[in-house]
Scaffold this active site. Structure first.
Site, PDB file in Angstrom:
ATOM      1  N   ASP A 236       0.861  -1.187   0.000  1.00 22.17           N
ATOM      2  CA  ASP A 236       0.000   0.000   0.000  1.00 22.17           C
ATOM      3  C   ASP A 236       0.894   1.233   0.000  1.00 22.17           C
ATOM      4  OD1 ASP A 236      -3.237   0.308   0.753  1.00 22.17           O
ATOM      5  OD2 ASP A 236      -2.027   2.121   1.088  1.00 22.17           O
TER       6      ASP A 236
ATOM      7  N   LYS B  27     -15.398  10.440 -10.648  1.00 27.18           N
ATOM      8  CA  LYS B  27     -15.564  11.644 -11.485  1.00 27.18           C
ATOM      9  C   LYS B  27     -14.719  11.531 -12.760  1.00 27.18           C
ATOM     10  CE  LYS B  27     -16.661  14.818  -7.804  1.00 27.18           C
ATOM     11  NZ  LYS B  27     -16.091  15.638  -6.753  1.00 27.18           N
TER      12      LYS B  27
ATOM     13  N   ASP C 242      -9.701   2.355  -5.068  1.00 23.64           N
ATOM     14  CA  ASP C 242     -10.389   3.643  -5.208  1.00 23.64           C
ATOM     15  C   ASP C 242     -10.972   3.732  -6.612  1.00 23.64           C
ATOM     16  OD1 ASP C 242      -9.559   4.481  -2.620  1.00 23.64           O
ATOM     17  OD2 ASP C 242      -7.586   4.933  -3.433  1.00 23.64           O
TER      18      ASP C 242
ATOM     19  N   ASP D 202     -17.184  -2.230  -5.540  1.00 21.76           N
ATOM     20  CA  ASP D 202     -18.589  -1.903  -5.292  1.00 21.76           C
ATOM     21  C   ASP D 202     -19.075  -0.922  -6.354  1.00 21.76           C
ATOM     22  OD1 ASP D 202     -16.839   0.179  -4.125  1.00 21.76           O
ATOM     23  OD2 ASP D 202     -18.775   1.145  -3.753  1.00 21.76           O
TER      24      ASP D 202
ATOM     25  N   GLU E 233       4.206   2.459  -4.168  1.00 20.78           N
ATOM     26  CA  GLU E 233       3.215   2.893  -5.153  1.00 20.78           C
ATOM     27  C   GLU E 233       2.982   1.692  -6.089  1.00 20.78           C
ATOM     28  OE1 GLU E 233       0.863   4.298  -8.015  1.00 20.78           O
ATOM     29  OE2 GLU E 233       2.866   3.739  -8.646  1.00 20.78           O
TER      30      GLU E 233
HETATM   31  C1  LIG Z   1     -10.355   1.837  -0.942  1.00 21.62           C
HETATM   32  S1  LIG Z   1      -8.893   1.258  -0.158  1.00 21.62           S
HETATM   33  C2  LIG Z   1      -9.064  -0.519  -0.189  1.00 21.62           C
HETATM   34  C3  LIG Z   1      -8.164  -1.180   0.803  1.00 21.62           C
HETATM   35  C4  LIG Z   1      -8.299  -2.707   0.882  1.00 21.62           C
HETATM   36  N1  LIG Z   1      -7.971  -3.361  -0.359  1.00 21.62           N
HETATM   37  C5  LIG Z   1      -9.697  -3.078   1.295  1.00 21.62           C
HETATM   38  O1  LIG Z   1     -10.447  -3.582   0.436  1.00 21.62           O
HETATM   39  O2  LIG Z   1     -10.031  -2.855   2.477  1.00 21.62           O
HETATM   40  C6  LIG Z   1      -7.705   1.540  -1.425  1.00 21.62           C
HETATM   41  C7  LIG Z   1      -6.277   1.358  -0.924  1.00 21.62           C
HETATM   42  O3  LIG Z   1      -5.386   1.524  -2.009  1.00 21.62           O
HETATM   43  C8  LIG Z   1      -4.290   2.316  -1.589  1.00 21.62           C
HETATM   44  N2  LIG Z   1      -3.782   2.987  -2.782  1.00 21.62           N
HETATM   45  C9  LIG Z   1      -4.389   3.941  -3.503  1.00 21.62           C
HETATM   46  N3  LIG Z   1      -3.613   4.305  -4.544  1.00 21.62           N
HETATM   47  C10 LIG Z   1      -2.497   3.533  -4.462  1.00 21.62           C
HETATM   48  C11 LIG Z   1      -1.316   3.441  -5.247  1.00 21.62           C
HETATM   49  N4  LIG Z   1      -1.141   4.198  -6.327  1.00 21.62           N
HETATM   50  N5  LIG Z   1      -0.371   2.553  -4.874  1.00 21.62           N
HETATM   51  C12 LIG Z   1      -0.544   1.762  -3.778  1.00 21.62           C
HETATM   52  N6  LIG Z   1      -1.640   1.820  -2.991  1.00 21.62           N
HETATM   53  C13 LIG Z   1      -2.602   2.687  -3.337  1.00 21.62           C
HETATM   54  C14 LIG Z   1      -4.888   3.267  -0.574  1.00 21.62           C
HETATM   55  O4  LIG Z   1      -3.885   3.769   0.293  1.00 21.62           O
HETATM   56  C15 LIG Z   1      -5.884   2.380   0.133  1.00 21.62           C
HETATM   57  O5  LIG Z   1      -5.331   1.726   1.250  1.00 21.62           O
END
Ligand SMILES: C[S@@+](CC[C@H](N)C(=O)[O-])C[C@H]1O[C@@H](n2cnc3c(N)ncnc32)[C@H](O)[C@@H]1O
Length: 200
Positions: A51, A105, A101, A137, A78
């Site tokens: 993450d 938008k 995520d 979702d 990343e």
């Molecule tokens: C909506 S959360 C989902 C977390 C987990 N997979 C869950 O279902 O509970 C999205 C996760 O992706 C991580 N994230 C977002 N962009 C990222 C990136 N470019 N590289 C690594 N992690 C990322 C965020 O920090 C966050 O913890």
């Protein structure tokens, strides 16, 4: 890229796991609930839990330590950089991208992790017959991902392979289910590359 656990410092990722073991990547792992539960269920497999947010990787590390799971390796990284730069060809058995995520938008869509180029990278780092597991979702994001995987020709969908983990719910999935939303899981299997030989 950074390992929260100092004992991994200066290691290259492939040095961290046994090469005869199955290796899975939980990309955007959040607090690491999926990796933790899957690691308990499959102690012979290694889970790379990655993450970008240090606070989440810290929680993931503490969770794995408390549970005594030596087969979870938390990595602060990343996602694109980790996959494209640090992971060798055919090095993983499974990649899980769970409730990423959705960036709903239109002007933010370019932030979405899954795009054609990244699908090519997923194919590159998976072993033959390797699996890509995705959940969301967000129906529009889900449909886009299904479409991109379909037209890539690089994967074949086989949701039946989800059976062994279908009861594991991530923190975000629990959150969406509590709000009455539906979370859909899909699984694709890596297909071999076929090059046409005609050249004309
Ligand atoms: C909506 S959360 C989902 C977390 C987990 N997979 C869950 O279902 O509970 C999205 C996760 O992706 C991580 N994230 C977002 N962009 C990222 C990136 N470019 N590289 C690594 N992690 C990322 C965020 O920090 C966050 O913890």
């Amino acid at each position: 890229m950074l390992f929260y656990d100092d004992s991994y410092r200066n290691s290259e990722i492939p040095e961290l796991y046994r090469h005869d073991a199955e290796v899975e990547l939980d990309l955007g792992c959040g607090n690491g609930r999926f990796s933790e539960e899957a690691a308990a269920r499959f102690p012979q497999r290694t889970f790379l839990a990655a993450d970008i947010m240090m606070g989440r990787i810290r929680k993931c590390t503490n969770r794995a330590r408390r549970a005594g799971h030596a087969n979870v390796i938390p990595i602060r990284a990343e996602a694109r950089l980790l996959v494209t730069t640090f992971l060798p060809d055919t090095s993983l058995n499974r990649i899980h991208i769970l409730c990423p995520d959705p960036w709903p938008k239109a002007r933010h869509r370019h932030h979405r992790l899954i795009c054609s180029e990244f699908i090519g990278q997923i194919h590159r780092v998976l072993k033959d017959d390797g699996e890509f597991h995705f959940s969301s979702d967000d129906q529009p994001y889900l449909e886009t991902v299904i479409h991109l995987l379909d037209i890539s020709g690089l994967f074949k969908r086989d949701d039946s392979r989800l059976a062994e983990i279908s009861d594991i719910k991530t923190d975000f999935e629990r959150r969406w289910l509590d709000k009455g939303k539906k979370v859909t899981h899909c699984l694709w299997v890596k297909q071999p590359l076929h090059f046409s030989g005609s050249g004309h």
